[in-house]
Design a protein around this motif. Structure first.
Motif, PDB file in Angstrom:
ATOM      1  N   SER A  29      -6.376  -5.240   1.266  1.00  0.00           N
ATOM      2  CA  SER A  29      -7.395  -4.199   1.142  1.00  0.00           C
ATOM      3  C   SER A  29      -8.763  -4.808   0.856  1.00  0.00           C
ATOM      4  O   SER A  29      -8.935  -5.488  -0.163  1.00  0.00           O
TER       5      SER A  29
ATOM      6  N   ALA B 205      -6.557  -1.359   5.433  1.00  0.00           N
ATOM      7  CA  ALA B 205      -6.082  -2.719   5.154  1.00  0.00           C
ATOM      8  C   ALA B 205      -6.260  -3.558   6.404  1.00  0.00           C
ATOM      9  O   ALA B 205      -6.312  -3.026   7.519  1.00  0.00           O
TER      10      ALA B 205
ATOM     11  N   ASP C 160      -7.143   0.846  -2.911  1.00  0.00           N
ATOM     12  CA  ASP C 160      -7.569   0.622  -1.519  1.00  0.00           C
ATOM     13  C   ASP C 160      -8.690   1.553  -1.074  1.00  0.00           C
ATOM     14  O   ASP C 160      -9.140   1.475   0.061  1.00  0.00           O
TER      15      ASP C 160
ATOM     16  N   GLY D 141       0.803  -1.215   0.000  1.00  0.00           N
ATOM     17  CA  GLY D 141       0.000   0.000   0.000  1.00  0.00           C
ATOM     18  C   GLY D 141       0.834   1.262   0.000  1.00  0.00           C
ATOM     19  O   GLY D 141       0.347   2.334  -0.335  1.00  0.00           O
TER      20      GLY D 141
END
Length: 374
Positions: free
Chosen positions: A173, A167, A254, A24
Motif C-alpha cells: 500500500s 495496492a 491503505d 489487505g
C-alpha cells in the motif's frame, strides 16, 4: 450455485481463500486457529435467537452443489466498534487565515477516530477467480441484504462496508508505506494480519494522534486516499447502486473508503419481496404466460431461515403478484429447503433472453467480483 452458512468442514477452503485474497483482506487471514474460531463464532451466531444486534458474525459460503467446491465467501458483522474500536481517518478541510496579512489557505487533513460504533458491517466478499460465472458476484453481494431484510432485528440501522484500498503489484500500500516510514515500522502484510486477528492496540500506541496534513505526504500516498483497489471497483459500483455513499472516512492502513447506507434504504432490502411458496413441476408455460408471469427473469431467492439459510439464483421460478406467491420447481425447492405454504424472499437480478432486456444494471457493473471489501 447455493449460498449457505459456513460450516467447520469448509475450513480448508477458507484457508485457501485467505491465501488467494492476499494482503489487505483483513477479515480472512492465513491462520487456521483464527479461521476455526471465526467459523465457530458464525455457527453460533446463526443458531442464536436474536432480538437486537450484538457480537454476531454471519459468514456465508457459495457452493457448487455438483462438486461441493467452495466458490467464494461473504459475510456480515452485526455490530462493530463496541468490543474493540474500529479505527478510521476522517477526511476534512481546515482553513488557515491571517486577517493582517490577508492570507488564506485551505488544507486537507486526516483525523484518527472511531466514528462507527454499533453499526452493522458487510465484509469478507471474495469470489475465487477460477469460479467466475454469470451472476456469482452479484449473488454474493446481494444475498447479505436479502438475509438482513429477512432478519432486520439482527442488524443495526446503519450498514457500512470498508472497501479495499489501492495496492501495487506486490500487494504493498502506498498509503501505508508513507505511514511506515514516519510512524510505525511494520510492513503492510504484518499490519493487516495483526488487524485481521483482532490485534489493533498498536494503533492507539503508535499511530499519530494529531491531524495529518495530507500535503506533507508524498504524491503516491496522497493520490490513493479514498480510492479502491482495481479489483474492488465492481464491488463498489454495486454498493453505490444499492445506495451506499462515501462520507469521508478511510481505512488507516491503505486509505480505502468506507461507504455507508441506512438498512431500510438499501435497494436490495426495500426492493425485495417477501412471499409465499408453491412447489410446482417443471412445466414451461407458453410465451405469453412466460412474460406475464415473470418466468425467464433471473431471480435471487432465499428461504427465511437462519441456521438453515439457503439462497440461489435461478431463471426457473415464477412470481404471481396477485397471490404474492412464488412458484418454485420441486428440485429447486428441495435445494433451498422450501415447502408448500412456506415463506421466502426474492429480488430480480437480471432477465434471461426469454424475458425483457435488462434496463437497470449498467454494463460495467456486470463484471464479476474478485477482491471486494474486507
Amino acid at each position: 450455485m447455493i449460498i449457505r452458512p459456513v460450516a467447520m468442514t469448509d475450513l480448508p477452503a477458507l484457508q485457501e481463500i485467505a491465501v488467494e485474497s492476499g494482503p489487505g483482506f483483513t477479515s480472512l487471514v492465513d491462520d487456521r486457529d483464527f479461521l476455526a474460531q471465526k467459523v465457530q463464532r458464525s455457527v453460533e451466531s446463526f443458531a442464536r435467537s436474536v432480538k437486537t444486534p450484538g457480537d454476531e458474525n454471519y459468514l456465508f459460503v457459495l457452493e457448487d452443489p455438483e462438486t461441493g467446491a467452495i466458490m467464494g465467501t461473504t459475510g456480515i458483522e452485526a455490530s462493530v466498534g463496541i468490543q474493540r474500536p474500529l479505527y478510521h481517518y476522517r477526511c476534512r478541510q481546515v482553513v488557515h487565515y491571517s486577517p493582517e496579512l490577508k492570507l488564506l489557505r485551505r488544507l486537507d487533513v486526516l483525523d484518527m477516530c472511531h466514528h462507527y460504533v454499533g453499526c452493522s458491517e458487510i465484509c469478507t466478499l471474495f469470489l475465487r477467480p477460477q469460479f467466475r460465472r454469470a451472476h456469482a458476484g452479484k449473488l454474493l453481494s446481494r444475498v447479505r441484504f436479502l438475509f438482513m431484510a429477512q432478519h432486520p432485528q439482527r442488524f443495526a440501522e446503519t450498514v457500512i462496508a470498508e472497501m479495499r484500498g489501492v495496492a501495487d503489484a506486490n500487494g504493498q500500500s502506498p498509503f501505508w508505506n508513507w505511514l511506515r516510514e514516519h510512524f510505525v515500522d511494520l510492513d503492510f502484510d504484518t499490519v493487516t494480519r495483526m488487524v485481521g486477528t483482532g490485534d489493533n492496540g498498536f494503533i492507539a500506541d503508535l499511530m499519530p494522534r494529531h491531524p495529518l496534513y495530507t500535503h506533507l505526504m508524498n504524491e503516491n500516498a496522497r493520490a490513493v486516499i479514498g480510492q479502491v483497489h482495481h479489483n474492488t471497483r465492481p464491488a463498489l459500483n454495486m454498493l453505490e447502486a444499492e445506495g451506499f455513499r462515501h462520507t469521508g472516512y478511510v481505512d488507516p492502513f491503505d486509505g480505502g473508503p468506507t461507504v455507508e447506507a441506512k438498512l431500510a434504504d438499501i435497494r436490495s432490502v426495500s426492493g425485495s419481496t417477501a412471499c409465499g411458496i408453491q412447489v410446482v413441476e417443471n412445466v414451461e408455460p407458453d410465451l405469453d404466460q412466460w412474460h406475464a408471469g415473470g418466468q425467464g427473469r433471473i431471480l435471487a431467492i432465499t428461504n427465511n431461515g437462519a441456521a438453515d439459510f439457503r439462497a440461489t439464483v435461478t431463471g426457473s421460478a415464477r412470481y404471481l403478484p396477485s397471490r404474492n406467491l412464488l412458484q418454485v420447481p420441486a428440485t429447486l425447492a428441495k435445494a433451498l429447503k422450501l415447502s408448500n405454504d412456506g415463506r421466502a424472499r426474492f429480488m430480480e437480478l437480471a432477465t434471461s433472453s426469454a424475458g425483457r432486456q435488462p434496463t437497470t444494471i449498467p454494463l460495467r457493473q456486470q463484471r464479476e467480483v474478485l477482491h471486494a471489501h474486507r
